[in-house]
Design an enzyme around this catalytic site. Structure first.
Site, mmCIF file in Angstrom:
data_model
loop_
_atom_site.group_PDB
_atom_site.id
_atom_site.type_symbol
_atom_site.label_atom_id
_atom_site.label_comp_id
_atom_site.label_asym_id
_atom_site.label_seq_id
_atom_site.Cartn_x
_atom_site.Cartn_y
_atom_site.Cartn_z
ATOM 1 N N SER B 23 -1.740 -8.831 -5.208
ATOM 2 C CA SER B 23 -0.948 -7.534 -5.099
ATOM 3 C C SER B 23 0.589 -7.893 -4.740
ATOM 4 O O SER B 23 0.888 -8.638 -4.108
ATOM 5 C CB SER B 23 -1.584 -6.801 -3.639
ATOM 6 O OG SER B 23 -0.881 -5.840 -3.513
ATOM 7 N N LYS B 47 0.223 -3.268 -6.731
ATOM 8 C CA LYS B 47 1.103 -3.294 -5.543
ATOM 9 C C LYS B 47 0.535 -2.292 -4.580
ATOM 10 O O LYS B 47 -0.068 -1.119 -5.138
ATOM 11 C CB LYS B 47 2.292 -3.130 -6.370
ATOM 12 C CG LYS B 47 3.436 -3.087 -5.146
ATOM 13 C CD LYS B 47 4.882 -2.873 -5.705
ATOM 14 C CE LYS B 47 5.830 -3.132 -4.593
ATOM 15 N NZ LYS B 47 5.435 -4.056 -3.643
ATOM 16 N N GLY B 48 0.859 -2.503 -3.391
ATOM 17 C CA GLY B 48 0.385 -1.561 -2.345
ATOM 18 C C GLY B 48 1.054 -0.188 -2.518
ATOM 19 O O GLY B 48 2.252 0.039 -2.793
ATOM 20 N N ASN B 71 10.002 -13.333 0.953
ATOM 21 C CA ASN B 71 10.382 -12.043 0.432
ATOM 22 C C ASN B 71 10.223 -11.300 1.626
ATOM 23 O O ASN B 71 9.479 -11.097 2.641
ATOM 24 C CB ASN B 71 9.103 -11.592 -0.870
ATOM 25 C CG ASN B 71 8.015 -10.939 -0.110
ATOM 26 O OD1 ASN B 71 8.217 -9.794 0.100
ATOM 27 N ND2 ASN B 71 7.057 -11.660 0.196
ATOM 28 N N GLY B 74 9.428 -5.117 1.102
ATOM 29 C CA GLY B 74 9.381 -3.678 2.099
ATOM 30 C C GLY B 74 8.606 -2.664 1.540
ATOM 31 O O GLY B 74 8.395 -1.665 1.839
ATOM 32 N N LEU B 75 7.140 -3.298 0.588
ATOM 33 C CA LEU B 75 6.399 -2.310 0.194
ATOM 34 C C LEU B 75 7.052 -1.055 -0.743
ATOM 35 O O LEU B 75 6.346 0.036 -0.638
ATOM 36 C CB LEU B 75 5.151 -1.982 1.253
ATOM 37 C CG LEU B 75 4.542 -3.097 1.912
ATOM 38 C CD1 LEU B 75 3.676 -2.576 2.880
ATOM 39 C CD2 LEU B 75 3.641 -3.769 0.632
ATOM 40 N N CYS B 132 0.836 -6.629 6.082
ATOM 41 C CA CYS B 132 2.550 -7.129 5.491
ATOM 42 C C CYS B 132 3.353 -7.159 6.515
ATOM 43 O O CYS B 132 3.393 -6.343 7.532
ATOM 44 C CB CYS B 132 2.768 -5.843 4.630
ATOM 45 S SG CYS B 132 4.409 -6.220 3.765
ATOM 46 N N ASN B 194 -2.382 -13.044 3.874
ATOM 47 C CA ASN B 194 -1.257 -12.519 3.541
ATOM 48 C C ASN B 194 -0.105 -13.475 3.653
ATOM 49 O O ASN B 194 -0.490 -14.712 4.054
ATOM 50 C CB ASN B 194 -0.857 -11.038 4.223
ATOM 51 C CG ASN B 194 -0.195 -10.072 3.653
ATOM 52 O OD1 ASN B 194 1.142 -10.750 2.846
ATOM 53 N ND2 ASN B 194 -0.329 -8.939 3.486
ATOM 54 N N GLY B 245 -3.130 -17.706 -1.512
ATOM 55 C CA GLY B 245 -2.042 -18.576 -0.874
ATOM 56 C C GLY B 245 -1.754 -19.797 -1.506
ATOM 57 O O GLY B 245 -2.573 -20.831 -1.487
#
Lengths: 258, 308
Positions: B23, B47-48, B71, B74-75, B132, B194, B245
């Site tokens: 994601s 993506k979220g 990164n 910021g979603l 996140c 994450n 990861g």
């Protein structure tokens, strides 16, 4: 528009064109069909590719130019690749400049490493524009200026500025641009350079209908997926972030919020 | 080699192979469709998505580091309604498993997204993003505390029977405690990990390089951290683990499977080489043969204590 490809392109030549600036000519028929203002994402040993705009698009020879400034390990590595070796390039990417209008005076504005894409535009569309063509090129110092001779080979009206006055007028591109704009109220402007310069270009050219700016921004994927390289633009429902890699890198000046 | 069966399962979700797109690195699918054969992937984590549109953080949003990438996106996303209307149909037709990553500031916001997704048949699994690092409230806050993690998991569990995965943060002392809490609260699987909280300084500007100041580190730099978390979580819970990861190769996948993962996600590696996931899938059969097994499933948990 051509869809992006991953291409192993052979380096036809690599040239140091100014202090810390290199231009590579790549053999690729696919890339040569790109539009000025588009870019390639070049693989380096690092985690990310490096976005570099086309400096030339030679469809007849099937060859393109890309020109960059060495700013870190990735661009240094690129500058050390010899002719005959291959680069892994992803492209062509993004939306380039629209074709210019035939009857409007045309001003091409390039600052620093923003000069190459506006040269590609001149090369592609010089014959389209029947009105006078002017180039305004700026660099910090004479030894950092690129493509001045390429412009002079094609058009007479090339105005050069350097921050320290070591070549052309002392100052930035904004002086000559303001002068041009006053004389050409119905002109069209294509510009590329640092964001601060483009913001001022947009301001100087307020009221000019056809102002197109090619932006740079820290970029991730180059494909529109990661949403890293955004700029603030006027959306339908207020300000919104747009992707330089995918919605740009060329934007109409009136779209952007500075 | 072509005939090797690469199928795995994350609980009730069967995957053609263990390699999914992570994601946030693969958009909503179409962005990479010119370069990647989506139907070959084990799955795609979109993506979220949040209940309402989120604007995201100011740029710069990415910064390359040694063997990694920071990164602070910021979603940014258009909200679940636009996602369902404009983006989900493409994913549904992509011929692969669709995992929808869900984000929110509050328990209620997570629930609103999941409720809206209930109307969509194309969703194979929900991945609850409680980890996140790039939003100030919600997100990571839920992922840093077992009680909050359990609370949001239970609330979502109560409104969906869909496979529910919870994405864990490495930015806690004991990720396995969070894993236990969400497993007890009804999660069907956990995704680990994450990004790792980090920062870069821009020498020229003499300030933090990212617009969001700190950000999440991904890429090969965090692979050892991810393997350690997967290994610990695998010993703490019975639900499956999706490992993520710094994965770039078939060998990396094998390491994550041995540490206890049932499948994996590939993210940052796609940026340098968009064909990474397909290359891994191509390389897996030979990798498995070298390791003396015939399916990926045989590798799962081989490195865990008591299995040696």
């Amino acid at each position: 528009m051509i869809r992006p490809l991953i291409i192993k392109a052979t380096i036809h030549s690599i040239t140091a064109v100014a202090t810390g600036h290199f231009e590579v000519r790549l053999d690729s028929r696919e890339l040569a069909a790109a539009i000025p203002g588009q870019f390639v994402h070049v693989r380096t040993p690092g985690t990310l590719r490096r976005p570099i705009s086309f400096s030339r698009l030679d469809r007849a020879q099937g060859r393109v130019g890309i020109l960059w400034q060495v700013v870190g390990a990735g661009t240094r590595w690129l500058s050390e690749q010899p002719a005959g070796s291959q680069l892994d390039v992803l492209g062509p990417l993004g939306h380039g400049f629209p074709a210019p209008q035939a009857d409007r005076p045309w001003c091409l504005v390039g600052g620093g490493v923003g000069i190459p894409p506006v040269f590609a535009a001149l090369e592609a569309w010089q014959d389209v524009v029947q009105a006078p063509i002017t180039a305004v090129l700026g660099a910090r110092r004479e030894d950092l200026l690129t493509m001045g001779d390429d412009f002079r080979d094609r058009i007479d009206d090339v105005r050069i500025t350097t921050d320290d006055g070591s070549r052309g007028g002392r100052g930035t591109v904004l002086g000559p641009l303001a002068h041009w704009r006053a004389q050409n109220p119905n002109g069209q402007v294509y510009a590329c350079g640092p964001t601060a310069m483009l913001a001022q270009v947009a301001q100087v050219c307020q009221g000019v209908e056809h102002v197109y700016l090619a932006l740079e921004q820290r970029m991730g994927c180059g494909m529109g997926a990661c949403l890293a390289c955004v700029v603030l633009a006027q959306g339908k429902h207020g300000p919104e972030w747009r992707r330089v890699c995918h919605d740009g890198p060329v934007f109409a000046a009136e779209e952007l919020i500075w | 080699m072509k005939g090797v069966n690469l199928e795995v399962a994350v609980g009730a979700v069967r995957l053609a192979n263990p390699v999914m797109a992570a994601s946030g690195t693969f958009g909503f699918g179409p962005e990479y469709a010119d370069l990647v054969n989506l139907s070959r992937l084990g799955g795609i984590a979109a993506k979220g998505v949040s209940p309402d549109p989120w604007p995201g953080n100011p740029p710069p949003r990415v910064w390359e580091t040694e063997s990694g990438l920071l990164n602070s996106i910021g979603l940014q996303n258009p909200g679940v309604e636009v996602f369902c209307r404009e983006d989900l149909p493409f994913l549904a037709a992509a011929g692969t498993r669709v995992v929808v990553n869900v984000i929110g500031h509050t328990v209620d916001e997570y629930c609103r997204v999941v409720e809206r997704l209930e109307a969509e048949s194309a969703v194979d699994a929900i991945e609850l993003n409680i980890s996140c690092p790039n939003i100030k409230e919600g997100g990571l806050t839920f992922g840093q505390d077992p009680i909050h993690a359990a609370e949001v998991t239970a609330a979502v569990r109560a409104i969906t029977r869909r496979p529910l995965w919870v994405k864990l943060s490495p930015n806690v002392a004991e990720p396995e405690r969070i894993a236990e809490a969400v497993a007890t609260a009804g999660a069907d699987a956990v995704t680990a990990i994450n990004t790792v909280l980090g920062m870069a300084i821009d020498l020229k500007r003499r300030r933090p390089a990212l617009g969001g100041l700190s950000g999440g580190l991904s890429g090969p730099a965090i692979k050892p951290i991810a393997l350690r978390v997967v290994y610990q979580v695998a010993q703490a819970v019975d639900i499956p683990i999706v490992g993520i990861g710094g994965i770039r190769t078939a060998e990396d996948v094998a390491e994550f499977l041995m540490a206890g993962a049932s499948a994996v996600m590939v993210g940052t590696a796609t940026f340098a080489d968009p064909t990474t996931m397909e290359r891994i899938i191509d390389d897996l059969p030979e990798c498995l043969e070298r390791l003396g097994v015939t399916t990926p499933i045989e590798l799962i948990g081989q490195a865990l204590p008591g299995r040696l």
